[in-house]
Design an enzyme around this catalytic site. Structure first.
Site, PDB file in Angstrom:
ATOM      1  N   GLY B 144     -41.981 -21.506 -51.876  1.00  0.00           N
ATOM      2  CA  GLY B 144     -42.017 -21.902 -50.476  1.00  0.00           C
ATOM      3  C   GLY B 144     -43.162 -22.862 -50.209  1.00  0.00           C
ATOM      4  N   GLY B 145     -44.018 -22.502 -49.271  1.00  0.00           N
ATOM      5  CA  GLY B 145     -45.155 -23.356 -48.925  1.00  0.00           C
ATOM      6  C   GLY B 145     -46.060 -23.610 -50.113  1.00  0.00           C
ATOM      7  N   GLY B 375     -34.078 -59.314 -62.104  1.00  0.00           N
ATOM      8  CA  GLY B 375     -34.788 -58.578 -61.068  1.00  0.00           C
ATOM      9  C   GLY B 375     -35.885 -57.704 -61.650  1.00  0.00           C
ATOM     10  N   ALA B 376     -35.678 -57.242 -62.869  1.00  0.00           N
ATOM     11  CA  ALA B 376     -36.687 -56.404 -63.504  1.00  0.00           C
ATOM     12  C   ALA B 376     -37.934 -57.219 -63.845  1.00  0.00           C
ATOM     13  CB  ALA B 376     -36.120 -55.750 -64.760  1.00  0.00           C
TER      14      ALA B 376
END
Lengths: 91, 482
Positions: B144-145, B375-376
């Site tokens: 959880g937390g 693009g790389a």
């Protein structure tokens, strides 16, 4: 326990090295895919015996397709030699 | 400064020396800090968190530890406030804070107050983000937390047997019907390979603490790079690359060859098994810490993809926040094409990497090892994104795409029209022309997009000089867990 080594990238099967019954170690090259103009090895994810080869040269494979099934060898039940601690949990 | 360690358990009635519970905070803090280097700054008072200040690998640090021996380490408001105070102390002292977690979550008896306590930890962690390095070590369950607390920090180290999840196996079974044990749900395999939550998977508690020490010392070290510590010429690191350009290779030996040798800890890789086609981690050059971002051709051919771009983005922003210079090693065939990639948000996630590099003000040096396409090329810290220096090894290819692919598109008609027996020869000639005119590294040099083609044997010397010459700067931003 059997584990399938899957294609980590889409591509075409260029070569197949693994044959049923072969003993392989984690990291061994089981075959080669061609993708992105590169020859990308199919690496064994487990140490064991090849149970099934599901790829053939020339096949197109998609990411995640099972390529080679490896049956892990059962740990020896006897013997006093030190064994390396298992480093991985089951998938 | 040293203090007598208070006993961690009550003396046994038979008068024997009490054995401290290994899950209690003091033995764990004792193993984290340099021997006899720490003092407890907050402990006891019915609050099950201990805070201490001391040194790790010689670097000042603050640490807190939840008490796994009491109520499974569950936190109430008082415990949470003590953790907040520890984070604030580290911010005031401008040093790393290391959190040791063994915590089942919120203390139910404290009700909504305990939830408020976790909220305060999250707010304090976020306020300190990018100001001081925050490292979490998970030594038991962190539910959880107690999973989100570490997740907001810069680096999460999981010890063997540690588990992190928001909701446990029982709740999952009752709600979704899925059957899984805690290890499968939130253990090393889950967070090391699948989710990317864990940056380091350690073999044992001691290994986890040792890794946290090394990482805190690396990230917390502000020493500048000293080129005098680097040899002028060394063994050719290009020997680690295959001759055939279609062959792949592991990038790790190349990384280690370019970093200072520092015993076993030459290079600490983060998120090694998650998106392994792109490698990130910390090491040193000329004595100074550097963050390494490197394509790994062995995996997926070294392609960039959606997940690896996100992995790199967070790492780049962390390094920038702490003034850690970046070394970017490029051997990339491009972005991985595919429907899955597009629908997985490669546009959105890839944009994070463009943002992270463009934003970074730390010295950031790029080395093109073999090829850099499309693009790389842009994304891997190109000049246009503001790289401090871009080097290339001889014969590297920098292009929109490989020459063969480019010819296939540009000369499709000519190739189709050619007689069968001449086609191969035509393709070969066109490819050679293409490589000369658009692919080779010389064009990048002529345009000023590559600063220098360097002798591979002098790579470390060039990198060290470039890092030392650049002004030491540091980004002013937090490190959101991208």
């Amino acid at each position: 326990m059997k584990f399938a080594t899957t294609a980590e990238i889409v591509g075409t099967v260029l070569e197949v090295f693994a044959r049923p019954g072969d003993r392989v170690a984690r990291g061994d090259t089981l075959g080669v895919l061609e993708s992105m103009k590169m020859e990308i090895p199919v690496l064994a994810e487990r140490t064991g015996v090849v149970a099934e080869v599901m790829m053939a040269a020339g096949c197109r494979v998609a990411e995640g397709d099972p390529l080679v099934v490896v049956a892990e060898l059962p740990a020896p039940s006897t013997g006093t030699a030190a064994q390396p601690a298992p480093t991985e949990s089951k998938a | 400064m040293t203090v007598q360690l208070p006993p961690t358990t009550r003396p046994r009635l038979d008068g024997a020396r009490p054995e401290p519970d290994p899950r209690s905070p003091l033995p764990r803090l004792d193993r984290l800090f340099d021997p006899l280097s720490f003092e407890v700054t907050a402990a006891g008072g019915g609050i099950d968190v201990v805070v201490a200040r001391g040194r790790v690998e010689g670097v000042p640090a603050v640490a807190f530890c939840t008490d796994g021996s009491r109520q499974g380490g569950a936190l109430g408001l008082a415990e949470a406030d003590r953790i907040v105070a520890a984070i604030d102390l580290a911010v005031r002292e401008d040093c790393p804070v290391i959190g040791l977690w063994h915590c089942g979550g919120a203390r139910l008896s404290d009700g909504i107050e305990a939830l408020h306590g976790f909220a305060r930890i999250f707010a304090a962690t976020t306020a300190a983000s990018g100001r001081i390095p925050q490292i979490s070590v998970i030594l038991g369950p962190a539910a959880g937390g107690a999973a989100y607390g570490p997740a907001l920090t810069d680096i999460v180290v999981m010890a063997k047997g540690a588990k992190m999840f928001v909701t446990g196996p029982d709740v999952i079974r009752s709600v979704t019907g899925e059957e899984i044990d805690a290890e499968g749900l939130g253990g090393a395999e889950a967070h090391g390979r699948r989710s990317g939550v864990a940056h380091v998977i350690a073999g044992s508690d001691d290994d986890a603490l040792a890794q946290a020490r090394t990482l805190a010392a690396l990230v917390g070290d502000r020493r500048r790079c000293d080129p005098a510590l680097v040899a002028e010429a060394e063994a050719d690191p290009r020997r680690l690359l295959p001759d055939n350009p279609r062959r792949v290779y592991p990038i790790h030996p190349v990384i280690r060859a370019l970093l200072d040798e520092a015993g076993a800890a030459t290079f600490i890789e983060l998120q090694a098994d998650w998106a392994p086609n792109l490698v990130v981690g910390l090491g040193r050059i000329g004595g100074a810490t550097v963050g390494v971002v490197a394509n790994n051709p062995l995996r997926r051919g070294g392609c960039l993809d959606s997940v690896s771009a996100e992995k790199a983005s967070r790492f780049v922003r962390m390094c920038d926040g702490f003034g850690v210079p970046l070394l970017v090693l490029v051997d990339v065939p491009g972005y991985l094409p595919g429907v899955g990639q597009e629908w997985d948000g490669v546009v959105r996630r890839g944009a994070k990497l463009l943002y992270a590099f463009s934003e970074a003000v730390v010295p950031r040096v790029t080395l093109v090892l073999r090829k850099s396409y499309g693009g790389a090329y842009i994304a891997m810290n190109s000049h246009g994104l503001g790289a401090t220096r871009v080097f290339a090894w001889p014969e590297a290819e920098v292009a929109v795409m490989g020459a063969e692919s480019a010819v296939g598109i540009l000369h499709r008609r000519a190739l189709a029209a050619a007689p069968d027996h001449e086609r191969a020869e035509l393709r070969r000639r066109l490819t050679e022309d293409q490589r000369r005119s658009a692919g080779g590294v010389e064009r990048g040099v002529a345009l000023g997009l590559i600063d220098q083609i360097i002798d591979p044997r002098r790579t470390r010397a060039h990198l060290a000089t470039a890092l030392a010459d650049a002004p030491a700067r540091r980004g002013r931003h937090g490190n959101i867990p991208l």
